[in-house]
Write an enzyme that holds these catalytic residues in place. Structure first.
Site, mmCIF file in Angstrom:
data_model
loop_
_atom_site.group_PDB
_atom_site.id
_atom_site.type_symbol
_atom_site.label_atom_id
_atom_site.label_comp_id
_atom_site.label_asym_id
_atom_site.label_seq_id
_atom_site.Cartn_x
_atom_site.Cartn_y
_atom_site.Cartn_z
ATOM 1 N N GLU A 50 0.885 -1.174 -0.019
ATOM 2 C CA GLU A 50 -0.113 -0.076 -0.055
ATOM 3 C C GLU A 50 0.862 1.251 0.154
ATOM 4 O O GLU A 50 0.355 2.339 0.576
ATOM 5 C CB GLU A 50 -0.944 -0.093 1.350
ATOM 6 C CG GLU A 50 -1.986 -1.098 0.965
ATOM 7 C CD GLU A 50 -2.898 -1.248 2.258
ATOM 8 O OE1 GLU A 50 -4.054 -0.525 2.521
ATOM 9 O OE2 GLU A 50 -2.327 -2.031 2.880
ATOM 10 N N SER A 110 -6.591 -2.609 2.015
ATOM 11 C CA SER A 110 -7.029 -2.288 0.777
ATOM 12 C C SER A 110 -7.568 -3.434 -0.151
ATOM 13 O O SER A 110 -7.649 -3.199 -1.476
ATOM 14 C CB SER A 110 -5.639 -1.715 -0.035
ATOM 15 O OG SER A 110 -5.614 -0.402 0.599
ATOM 16 N N TYR A 113 -9.896 3.487 -5.076
ATOM 17 C CA TYR A 113 -9.105 4.590 -5.347
ATOM 18 C C TYR A 113 -9.186 5.117 -6.802
ATOM 19 O O TYR A 113 -8.391 5.921 -7.337
ATOM 20 C CB TYR A 113 -7.683 4.209 -5.179
ATOM 21 C CG TYR A 113 -7.069 3.728 -3.757
ATOM 22 C CD1 TYR A 113 -7.359 4.503 -2.781
ATOM 23 C CD2 TYR A 113 -7.169 2.246 -3.733
ATOM 24 C CE1 TYR A 113 -7.184 4.241 -1.524
ATOM 25 C CE2 TYR A 113 -6.885 1.874 -2.100
ATOM 26 C CZ TYR A 113 -6.818 2.812 -0.934
ATOM 27 O OH TYR A 113 -6.869 2.308 0.233
ATOM 28 N N ARG A 116 -11.065 2.915 12.393
ATOM 29 C CA ARG A 116 -12.008 2.911 11.452
ATOM 30 C C ARG A 116 -12.522 1.637 11.450
ATOM 31 O O ARG A 116 -11.810 0.705 11.154
ATOM 32 C CB ARG A 116 -11.646 3.370 10.088
ATOM 33 C CG ARG A 116 -12.766 3.758 9.252
ATOM 34 C CD ARG A 116 -12.442 3.855 8.012
ATOM 35 N NE ARG A 116 -12.288 2.436 7.295
ATOM 36 C CZ ARG A 116 -11.415 2.214 6.377
ATOM 37 N NH1 ARG A 116 -10.443 2.888 5.910
ATOM 38 N NH2 ARG A 116 -11.413 0.850 6.098
ATOM 39 N N ASP A 175 -14.728 -1.408 9.957
ATOM 40 C CA ASP A 175 -15.443 -1.655 8.845
ATOM 41 C C ASP A 175 -16.503 -2.675 8.832
ATOM 42 O O ASP A 175 -16.179 -3.806 9.760
ATOM 43 C CB ASP A 175 -14.369 -2.374 7.638
ATOM 44 C CG ASP A 175 -13.561 -1.350 7.110
ATOM 45 O OD1 ASP A 175 -13.733 -0.198 7.509
ATOM 46 O OD2 ASP A 175 -12.593 -1.628 6.448
ATOM 47 N N GLU A 184 -13.681 -5.910 10.222
ATOM 48 C CA GLU A 184 -12.249 -5.378 10.737
ATOM 49 C C GLU A 184 -12.048 -4.242 11.454
ATOM 50 O O GLU A 184 -13.199 -3.333 11.112
ATOM 51 C CB GLU A 184 -11.228 -5.633 9.648
ATOM 52 C CG GLU A 184 -11.618 -4.606 8.318
ATOM 53 C CD GLU A 184 -10.526 -4.333 7.643
ATOM 54 O OE1 GLU A 184 -9.226 -4.429 8.155
ATOM 55 O OE2 GLU A 184 -10.701 -3.368 6.783
ATOM 56 N N ASN A 237 -9.554 -0.835 11.405
ATOM 57 C CA ASN A 237 -8.200 -0.285 10.882
ATOM 58 C C ASN A 237 -7.673 0.858 11.852
ATOM 59 O O ASN A 237 -8.045 1.656 12.363
ATOM 60 C CB ASN A 237 -8.374 0.366 9.445
ATOM 61 C CG ASN A 237 -9.200 -0.601 8.774
ATOM 62 O OD1 ASN A 237 -8.473 -1.338 8.057
ATOM 63 N ND2 ASN A 237 -10.249 -0.585 8.357
ATOM 64 N N GLY A 252 -7.015 5.259 5.831
ATOM 65 C CA GLY A 252 -6.450 6.239 4.659
ATOM 66 C C GLY A 252 -6.996 7.722 5.069
ATOM 67 O O GLY A 252 -7.737 7.999 5.462
HETATM 68 N N1 ADP Z 1 -17.665 -11.236 4.981
HETATM 69 C C1 ADP Z 1 -18.148 -10.577 3.781
HETATM 70 N N2 ADP Z 1 -19.216 -10.381 3.120
HETATM 71 C C2 ADP Z 1 -19.246 -9.582 2.145
HETATM 72 N N3 ADP Z 1 -18.334 -8.821 1.751
HETATM 73 C C3 ADP Z 1 -17.073 -8.660 2.260
HETATM 74 C C4 ADP Z 1 -16.988 -9.653 3.194
HETATM 75 N N4 ADP Z 1 -15.697 -9.298 3.646
HETATM 76 C C5 ADP Z 1 -15.153 -8.386 3.004
HETATM 77 N N5 ADP Z 1 -16.029 -8.026 1.920
HETATM 78 C C6 ADP Z 1 -15.594 -7.076 1.214
HETATM 79 O O1 ADP Z 1 -14.248 -6.916 0.980
HETATM 80 C C7 ADP Z 1 -13.733 -5.644 1.278
HETATM 81 C C8 ADP Z 1 -12.120 -5.798 1.899
HETATM 82 O O2 ADP Z 1 -12.615 -6.715 3.241
HETATM 83 P P1 ADP Z 1 -12.028 -6.129 4.752
HETATM 84 O O3 ADP Z 1 -12.105 -7.413 5.566
HETATM 85 O O4 ADP Z 1 -12.693 -4.881 5.052
HETATM 86 O O5 ADP Z 1 -10.356 -6.284 4.287
HETATM 87 P P2 ADP Z 1 -9.183 -4.973 4.020
HETATM 88 O O6 ADP Z 1 -8.419 -4.904 5.184
HETATM 89 O O7 ADP Z 1 -8.819 -5.469 2.835
HETATM 90 O O8 ADP Z 1 -10.204 -3.659 3.802
HETATM 91 C C9 ADP Z 1 -14.861 -5.159 2.157
HETATM 92 O O9 ADP Z 1 -14.535 -3.784 2.103
HETATM 93 C C10 ADP Z 1 -16.039 -5.769 1.616
HETATM 94 O O10 ADP Z 1 -16.363 -5.034 0.470
HETATM 95 MG MG MG Z 2 -11.539 -2.934 5.225
#
Ligand code: ADP
Ligand code: MG
Length: 312
Positions: free
Chosen positions: A13, A149, A218, A257, A259, A272, A274, A278
């Site tokens: 990243e 990301s 992005y 942040r 998610d 998760e 963060n 960003g």
């Molecule tokens: N269990 C899930 N169900 C539906 N979409 C998911 C799920 N996990 C991740 N995503 C999609 O993938 C993206 C990245 O996942 P995330 O766990 O937030 O990891 P990162 O650290 O890469 O942001 C999320 O923003 C979402 O759009």
């Molecule tokens: Mg995420």
């Protein structure tokens, strides 16, 4: 004050971090601080030892910047820094550990399994994939345990695609997370504060192309953002409660942040947390701050204040 800013580095990243870093650097200068920029490489620690600094702003994303590594180094060198400490960073960057802690604290997170590269190489774990897939159901999400990301994240629609998705995630980390796919509304909640916490308005994320992958994040115009999110009031409240709980149980300071996907039952499923979100032109935290009436410069100023408060 004299503020060092750490950015770039060798993480995947890197480019996002440079964008975050340059923007933060400009804001810090405008706030009247003397800014020293460091693009992280093997000369970093010697340089830090030679440069007297009042504070370091961590504008790094991904491995070494968000996983407790840089935080540990700054602790050793006794240099105050922005953002959560070693404990929160180490756990926050590890989705497997984070999810275990969320569950133990009653924070809903999608059902999951974690497998390491070694289990594939030394125990034939590939034969367990179809069972794991059946238990979680399809589609399911495959992602590296420690990455950001959306790199290495794949939505797997059927069993046949599973081994390849796992192989691909293992390029990013030596552990892979298989997670139940949650259908619903994706949101992010930014929390500011040390003891007294403020949740910024919830941001709703509506990517045009399915899920919130690297390009949706992005590329200008690839995703619609709504802030505040278009959620019923009580759902929004539950989303904020879940985010604050996640922030507290990972003992975050300054900011995080969180998610989340709000499922069709209205339950916030935490994906998760963060610790170094960003700060680019298209990032979620500055957007949420803006909706709360805080421009970018004020946000950066607040993060500096919170960091200093942590050490006072
Ligand atoms: N269990 C899930 N169900 C539906 N979409 C998911 C799920 N996990 C991740 N995503 C999609 O993938 C993206 C990245 O996942 P995330 O766990 O937030 O990891 P990162 O650290 O890469 O942001 C999320 O923003 C979402 O759009
Ligand atoms: Mg995420």
């Amino acid at each position: 004050m004299r503020i060092g800013i750490l950015m770039g580095g060798r993480s995947l990243e890197r480019d996002v971090s440079l964008r975050t870093g340059r923007r933060v650097s400009r804001a810090l200068s405008e706030l009247g601080h003397e800014v020293v920029e460091f693009d992280v490489d093997e000369s970093l620690v010697p340089k830090l030892k030679k440069t007297p600094l009042d504070l370091v702003y961590i504008a790094l994303h991904g491995k070494f910047g968000e996983d407790g590594t840089i935080q540990e180094l700054l602790e050793i060198l006794d240099i105050p820094y922005t953002g959560p400490g070693v404990y929160s960073s180490t756990i926050g960057f590890d989705k497997a550990l984070s999810k275990q802690i969320f569950l133990r604290n009653g924070i809903p997170t999608p059902p999951f399994f974690v497998l390491s590269e070694a289990t594939f190489q030394e125990m034939g774990a590939v034969a367990a994939l179809s069972v794991a897939g059946q238990k979680l159901g399809f589609p399911l999400v495959v992602k590296p345990v420690a990455q950001g990301s959306a790199l290495g994240v794949r939505i797997v629609k059927e069993e046949e695609e599973l081994p390849e998705a796992v192989r691909s995630a293992l390029h990013y980390d030596d552990r892979v997370l298989l997670e139940k796919f949650v259908e619903g509304t994706e949101v992010a909640v930014s929390i500011l504060g040390n003891r007294d916490l403020v949740a910024l308005p919830v941001v709703e994320i509506a990517p045009h192309g399915g899920f919130f992958d690297f390009d949706s994040r992005y590329t200008l115009g690839a995703t619609d953002y709504y802030c505040p999110a278009r959620l019923p009031e009580d759902t929004s409240r539950r989303v904020v409660e879940a985010a604050i709980k996640a922030h507290r149980c990972l003992e975050c300071q300054n900011l995080s942040r969180v998610d989340i996907i709000v499922d069709h039952a209205g339950t916030p499923q935490v994906l998760e947390l963060n610790i170094s979100p960003g700060m680019t032109e298209s990032s979620l935290l500055p957007l949420a701050a803006e909706a709360a009436g805080m421009d970018f410069k004020q946000l950066v100023g607040r993060l500096v204040e919170l960091a200093l408060e942590k050490y006072s």
